[in-house]
Motif scaffolding. Structure first.
Motif, mmCIF file in Angstrom:
data_model
loop_
_atom_site.group_PDB
_atom_site.id
_atom_site.type_symbol
_atom_site.label_atom_id
_atom_site.label_comp_id
_atom_site.label_asym_id
_atom_site.label_seq_id
_atom_site.Cartn_x
_atom_site.Cartn_y
_atom_site.Cartn_z
ATOM 1 N N GLY A 136 -44.912 3.435 14.776
ATOM 2 C CA GLY A 136 -44.512 2.060 14.259
ATOM 3 C C GLY A 136 -44.333 1.653 12.462
ATOM 4 N N PHE A 165 -52.466 -7.399 17.270
ATOM 5 C CA PHE A 165 -52.029 -8.354 15.882
ATOM 6 C C PHE A 165 -51.528 -9.321 16.376
ATOM 7 C CE2 PHE A 165 -54.019 -6.030 12.626
ATOM 8 C CZ PHE A 165 -55.498 -5.523 12.770
ATOM 9 N N GLU A 166 -52.087 -10.497 16.956
ATOM 10 C CA GLU A 166 -50.869 -11.744 16.683
ATOM 11 C C GLU A 166 -51.135 -12.231 16.057
ATOM 12 O OE1 GLU A 166 -52.636 -13.928 19.970
ATOM 13 O OE2 GLU A 166 -54.702 -13.712 19.454
ATOM 14 N N SER A 196 -42.458 -7.943 15.274
ATOM 15 C CA SER A 196 -42.337 -8.536 13.463
ATOM 16 C C SER A 196 -41.518 -9.357 13.257
ATOM 17 C CB SER A 196 -42.646 -7.180 12.419
ATOM 18 O OG SER A 196 -43.932 -6.375 12.851
ATOM 19 N N ILE A 238 -47.466 -4.604 10.160
ATOM 20 C CA ILE A 238 -48.537 -3.531 9.694
ATOM 21 C C ILE A 238 -47.904 -2.349 9.694
ATOM 22 C CG2 ILE A 238 -50.899 -2.741 11.272
ATOM 23 C CD1 ILE A 238 -50.665 -5.798 10.585
ATOM 24 N N GLY A 253 -51.051 -11.600 11.924
ATOM 25 C CA GLY A 253 -50.710 -10.484 11.697
ATOM 26 C C GLY A 253 -50.042 -10.954 10.492
ATOM 27 N N LEU A 254 -48.768 -11.100 10.089
ATOM 28 C CA LEU A 254 -48.027 -11.266 8.797
ATOM 29 C C LEU A 254 -48.583 -11.480 7.931
ATOM 30 C CD1 LEU A 254 -45.446 -10.895 7.677
ATOM 31 C CD2 LEU A 254 -45.247 -13.221 8.216
ATOM 32 N N THR A 255 -49.737 -12.550 8.030
ATOM 33 C CA THR A 255 -50.087 -12.606 7.013
ATOM 34 C C THR A 255 -51.120 -11.865 6.590
ATOM 35 O OG1 THR A 255 -50.039 -15.323 7.618
ATOM 36 C CG2 THR A 255 -51.402 -14.803 5.684
ATOM 37 N N VAL A 299 -44.413 -17.296 9.089
ATOM 38 C CA VAL A 299 -45.542 -18.464 8.162
ATOM 39 C C VAL A 299 -46.787 -17.624 7.929
ATOM 40 C CG1 VAL A 299 -47.398 -20.416 7.873
ATOM 41 C CG2 VAL A 299 -45.113 -20.212 9.587
ATOM 42 N N ASP A 344 -40.562 5.240 14.561
ATOM 43 C CA ASP A 344 -40.360 3.623 15.139
ATOM 44 C C ASP A 344 -39.744 4.259 16.595
ATOM 45 O OD1 ASP A 344 -41.722 0.548 15.125
ATOM 46 O OD2 ASP A 344 -39.661 1.427 16.530
ATOM 47 N N LYS A 345 -39.724 3.836 17.056
ATOM 48 C CA LYS A 345 -38.833 4.598 18.596
ATOM 49 C C LYS A 345 -37.051 3.343 18.525
ATOM 50 C CE LYS A 345 -41.178 0.891 21.662
ATOM 51 N NZ LYS A 345 -40.386 0.246 22.465
ATOM 52 N N ASN A 400 -41.008 -14.429 14.901
ATOM 53 C CA ASN A 400 -42.581 -14.470 14.837
ATOM 54 C C ASN A 400 -41.662 -15.971 14.515
ATOM 55 O OD1 ASN A 400 -42.869 -14.018 12.488
ATOM 56 N ND2 ASN A 400 -43.112 -12.357 13.144
ATOM 57 N N SER A 401 -42.741 -16.894 13.929
ATOM 58 C CA SER A 401 -42.351 -17.999 12.720
ATOM 59 C C SER A 401 -42.439 -18.035 11.041
ATOM 60 C CB SER A 401 -44.053 -19.377 13.037
ATOM 61 O OG SER A 401 -44.043 -19.333 14.518
ATOM 62 N N VAL A 454 -43.404 8.644 19.544
ATOM 63 C CA VAL A 454 -44.129 9.241 20.208
ATOM 64 C C VAL A 454 -44.376 9.465 21.236
ATOM 65 C CG1 VAL A 454 -46.681 9.902 19.887
ATOM 66 C CG2 VAL A 454 -44.667 9.035 17.351
ATOM 67 N N TYR A 509 -38.867 -19.859 21.377
ATOM 68 C CA TYR A 509 -38.572 -21.437 20.070
ATOM 69 C C TYR A 509 -37.394 -22.045 20.836
ATOM 70 C CZ TYR A 509 -42.064 -18.726 17.197
ATOM 71 O OH TYR A 509 -42.649 -17.794 17.036
HETATM 72 C C1 LIG Z 1 -44.315 -15.878 18.497
HETATM 73 C C2 LIG Z 1 -45.437 -15.282 17.485
HETATM 74 C C3 LIG Z 1 -45.235 -15.900 16.970
HETATM 75 C C4 LIG Z 1 -46.266 -15.691 15.518
HETATM 76 N N1 LIG Z 1 -46.421 -15.658 14.011
HETATM 77 C C5 LIG Z 1 -46.863 -15.721 12.775
HETATM 78 C C6 LIG Z 1 -46.776 -16.319 11.664
HETATM 79 O O1 LIG Z 1 -46.042 -17.493 11.531
HETATM 80 N N2 LIG Z 1 -47.671 -15.618 11.038
HETATM 81 C C7 LIG Z 1 -48.450 -15.061 11.021
HETATM 82 O O2 LIG Z 1 -49.087 -14.494 10.093
HETATM 83 N N3 LIG Z 1 -47.970 -14.147 11.840
HETATM 84 C C8 LIG Z 1 -47.048 -14.597 12.914
HETATM 85 N N4 LIG Z 1 -47.636 -13.859 14.117
HETATM 86 C C9 LIG Z 1 -48.064 -12.200 14.734
HETATM 87 C C10 LIG Z 1 -46.770 -11.057 13.870
HETATM 88 O O3 LIG Z 1 -45.503 -11.686 13.982
HETATM 89 C C11 LIG Z 1 -47.934 -9.747 14.550
HETATM 90 O O4 LIG Z 1 -49.163 -9.374 14.170
HETATM 91 C C12 LIG Z 1 -46.700 -9.121 13.131
HETATM 92 O O5 LIG Z 1 -46.071 -8.931 13.423
HETATM 93 C C13 LIG Z 1 -47.329 -7.621 14.372
HETATM 94 O O6 LIG Z 1 -46.943 -6.300 13.375
HETATM 95 P P1 LIG Z 1 -47.421 -4.884 14.026
HETATM 96 O O7 LIG Z 1 -46.662 -4.597 13.344
HETATM 97 O O8 LIG Z 1 -49.372 -4.119 14.880
HETATM 98 O O9 LIG Z 1 -46.330 -4.496 15.526
HETATM 99 P P2 LIG Z 1 -44.787 -4.405 15.584
HETATM 100 O O10 LIG Z 1 -43.649 -5.709 15.165
HETATM 101 O O11 LIG Z 1 -44.509 -5.233 17.054
HETATM 102 O O12 LIG Z 1 -44.308 -3.258 15.846
HETATM 103 C C14 LIG Z 1 -45.083 -2.012 16.130
HETATM 104 C C15 LIG Z 1 -44.209 -1.248 16.355
HETATM 105 O O13 LIG Z 1 -44.329 0.103 17.255
HETATM 106 C C16 LIG Z 1 -43.572 0.454 17.378
HETATM 107 N N5 LIG Z 1 -43.564 1.287 19.109
HETATM 108 C C17 LIG Z 1 -44.101 1.100 19.265
HETATM 109 N N6 LIG Z 1 -44.567 2.236 20.255
HETATM 110 C C18 LIG Z 1 -44.190 3.326 19.773
HETATM 111 C C19 LIG Z 1 -44.400 4.578 19.928
HETATM 112 N N7 LIG Z 1 -44.588 5.538 21.372
HETATM 113 N N8 LIG Z 1 -43.347 6.266 19.110
HETATM 114 C C20 LIG Z 1 -42.736 5.076 18.230
HETATM 115 N N9 LIG Z 1 -42.774 3.643 17.836
HETATM 116 C C21 LIG Z 1 -43.586 2.521 18.943
HETATM 117 C C22 LIG Z 1 -42.110 -0.222 17.998
HETATM 118 O O14 LIG Z 1 -40.683 -0.307 18.837
HETATM 119 C C23 LIG Z 1 -42.399 -1.658 17.287
HETATM 120 O O15 LIG Z 1 -41.255 -1.798 16.287
HETATM 121 C C24 LIG Z 1 -46.953 -14.691 15.582
HETATM 122 C C25 LIG Z 1 -46.635 -13.466 16.490
HETATM 123 C C26 LIG Z 1 -46.026 -14.078 18.055
HETATM 124 C C27 LIG Z 1 -46.150 -13.187 18.963
#
Ligand SMILES: Cc1cc2nc3c(=O)[nH]c(=O)nc-3n(C[C@H](O)[C@H](O)[C@H](O)COP(=O)(O)OP(=O)(O)OC[C@H]3O[C@@H](n4cnc5c(N)ncnc54)[C@H](O)[C@@H]3O)c2cc1C
Length: 373
Positions: free
Chosen positions: A9, A356-357, A42, A13, A360-362, A48, A32-33, A45-46, A172, A234
Motif C-alpha cells: 500500500g 485507518f479512517e 489518501s 500510511i 489517519g492522514l494527521t 485536514v 501498490d496495485k 478526504n478532507s 500482492v 462531498y
Molecule cells: C471521507 C474521508 C475523509 C477523511 N478526512 C480526513 C482528514 O481530513 N484528516 C485526516 O487526518 N484523515 C482523514 N481521513 C482518513 C485518511 O484519509 C486515511 O486514514 C488515510 O488516507 C488512509 O491511508 P492508507 O494509506 O491507510 O490507505 P489508502 O490511501 O487507501 O492506501 C492503501 C493502498 O493499498 C493499495 N492496495 C490495497 N491492496 C493491495 C494489494 N493487494 N497489493 C498492492 N496494493 C494494494 C491500494 O491501491 C491503496 O493505494 C478521511 C477519510 C475519509 C474516507
C-alpha cells in the motif's frame, strides 16, 4: 529478490511507514496495485490536520492524532510541503447542543489539546460573518495540507538513497512463509520478494490481504476485526458562487463521522462533506440524489446557502470496524485504529493496520514511527 521490509500500500500510511523504515537503514519495497501513489482513500478526504479533540481519551486515535499533527507540521515546514494553519470553528446549532460542545472542550484537554476557546454567537460571526450558531468553539491549530504533495515528499524520502523502491501498478496476490520464517510476497507481475518484515497498509483492502496470507499463522486464532464500509460524498459550489468562509466550519460530530463540514484546500478550492452512507462493498459511485440533504445540513451553520448552488464532487470510503448500529458486542468491534502485531497473531515481523479512517492522514508520521519501532 530480498528486501529488509515490504510495505503493501502506497497511501499516506504505507508511504510514511516505508519512510520510517528506510530512515532506520532498511531497504524497503513498497508495492501498490494502483498506477499512482495515494490513489484510494489518501486522495479522497478532507485534507485536514486535526487538532485531536474528537477522539476518546487514551485511544490510539487521540494519541497518534495529537502527536502526528505536531510531526506533520514540523515536517511540512522543513520540506516545504504546502500547509496552512487556518483554524476551525465548531458550531452549536441551539442550546440543546451546549452540553456536547462543553464535553468536547473537556475531552480536548484530556487529549492534551489546550487551545480551544468557547465562543458566543456574536464572537462566531465576528470570526466568520456568514456563520450562524447559538455558540461555538474555535480550534486555532486545526490546519490543512496538500496531501498529494505530502505523499510525494514521503516517496522522495524513501527512494533518496536508491535502496528503497516504490513499485506501482503491481498487486500482492499471495504471501507464504519461506525459509527461516521469512515472508514470500508474490505479485501479479510474478515478482517473488523475500522479506523478514511485512506491513499491511492496504487500507480498505487490508482484510482482503489477510485472506492472501497462506500458512503464515492461524488466522482463525486472531481474526481481523469486523469490517464495514461507510461512503462519504462531498459537494462543491457551482461556478459563480464564492466560498462563504476562510476557516474550516464544522457542525458538532454525528454518529459515524464529523458531520457535513466546510473545508477548503491550500489552493482555496472549497468543498462540503462528507455525508455518510453505509455500503456493502468498495464502490465510489456518487449518488446525486444525496445532494438534497446537504442543503439542510449546511444551512444549520450557513443559512445563506442558495438553492441550486451545490453539485456532487467526489466520494471517499471509511473503513469502519464497527457496524452502523455501533454494536460493540461483535467480537473485535471498535471505533479505534487497530494494530495487529506479533503479540496478537504470533507471526514475527508482520504488522496489520486496520480501520485507518480519519484522523489517519494527521496520524501518519506518528503511526509510522510506532510501526517502525
Ligand atoms: C471521507 C474521508 C475523509 C477523511 N478526512 C480526513 C482528514 O481530513 N484528516 C485526516 O487526518 N484523515 C482523514 N481521513 C482518513 C485518511 O484519509 C486515511 O486514514 C488515510 O488516507 C488512509 O491511508 P492508507 O494509506 O491507510 O490507505 P489508502 O490511501 O487507501 O492506501 C492503501 C493502498 O493499498 C493499495 N492496495 C490495497 N491492496 C493491495 C494489494 N493487494 N497489493 C498492492 N496494493 C494494494 C491500494 O491501491 C491503496 O493505494 C478521511 C477519510 C475519509 C474516507
Amino acid at each position: 529478490e530480498r528486501y529488509d521490509a515490504v510495505v503493501v500500500g502506497a497511501g499516506v500510511i504505507g508511504l510514511a511507514c516505508a519512510r520510517a523504515l528506510s530512515l532506520r537503514g532498511m531497504r524497503v519495497c513498497v508495492i501498490d496495485k494502483a498506477e499512482s501513489i495515494g490513489a484510494e482513500t489518501s486522495s479522497k478526504n478532507s485534507e485536514v490536520l486535526h487538532a485531536g479533540m474528537h477522539y476518546v481519551p487514551g485511544s490510539a486515535k487521540a494519541k497518534f492524532c495529537v502527536e502526528g499533527r505536531r510531526k506533520i507540521v514540523k515536517y511540512c515546514e522543513k520540506k516545504d510541503v504546502k500547509w496552512e494553519n487556518i483554524g476551525k470553528l465548531i458550531v452549536a446549532r441551539d442550546e440543546s447542543q451546549m452540553d456536547a460542545l462543553e464535553a468536547m472542550i473537556t475531552r480536548a484537554q484530556m487529549n492534551d489539546v489546550d487551545d480551544l476557546a468557547l465562543l458566543t454567537s456574536e464572537q462566531l460571526t465576528a470570526y466568520e460573518k456568514n456563520v450562524r450558531g447559538y455558540a461555538g468553539v474555535l480550534s486555532p491549530s486545526t490546519s490543512i495540507v496538500d496531501v498529494q504533495e505530502l505523499m510525494e515528499s514521503f516517496r522522495r524520502d524513501c527512494v533518496r538513497d536508491g535502496r528503497t523502491t516504490v513499485a506501482l501498478g503491481d498487486e500482492v496476490v499471495e504471501i507464504t512463509r519461506g525459509l527461516s520464517k521469512t515472508f514470500q510476497v508474490k505479485t501479479k507481475s510474478r515478482r517473488v520478494i523475500s522479506t523478514p518484515r511485512l506491513v499491511n497498509a492496504a487500507g480498505l483492502y487490508a482484510h482482503r490481504l489477510c485472506d492472501r496470507l497462506l500458512d503464515v499463522y492461524d488466522i482463525s486464532v486472531t481474526p481481523p476485526p469486523p469490517l464495514y464500509f461507510a461512503r462519504g460524498m462531498y459537494c462543491e459550489l457551482k461556478k459563480g458562487y464564492s466560498a462563504p468562509f476562510q476557516r474550516l466550519v464544522y457542525p458538532l460530530p454525528r454518529e459515524g463521522g464529523l458531520g457535513v463540514h466546510f473545508t477548503r484546500d491550500v489552493y482555496d478550492k472549497c468543498k462540503f462533506g462528507p455525508d455518510i452512507e453505509w455500503i456493502d462493498d468498495i464502490d465510489y459511485t456518487m449518488n446525486p440524489a444525496r445532494v438534497r440533504s446537504f442543503y439542510e445540513a449546511i444551512r444549520e451553520y450557513w443559512p445563506g446557502l442558495q438553492d441550486g448552488a451545490l453539485r456532487p464532487a467526489f466520494t471517499g470510503i471509511r473503513p469502519k470496524l464497527i457496524n452502523e448500529a455501533g454494536d460493540t458486542d461483535e467480537p473485535g468491534a471498535t471505533t479505534d485504529f487497530v494494530f495487529q502485531t506479533e503479540s496478537q497473531h504470533g507471526a514475527v515481523g508482520l504488522v496489520h493496520l486496520f480501520g485507518f479512517e480519519s484522523p489517519g492522514l494527521t496520524s501518519s508520521l506518528a503511526v509510522a514511527e510506532y510501526v517502525a519501532d
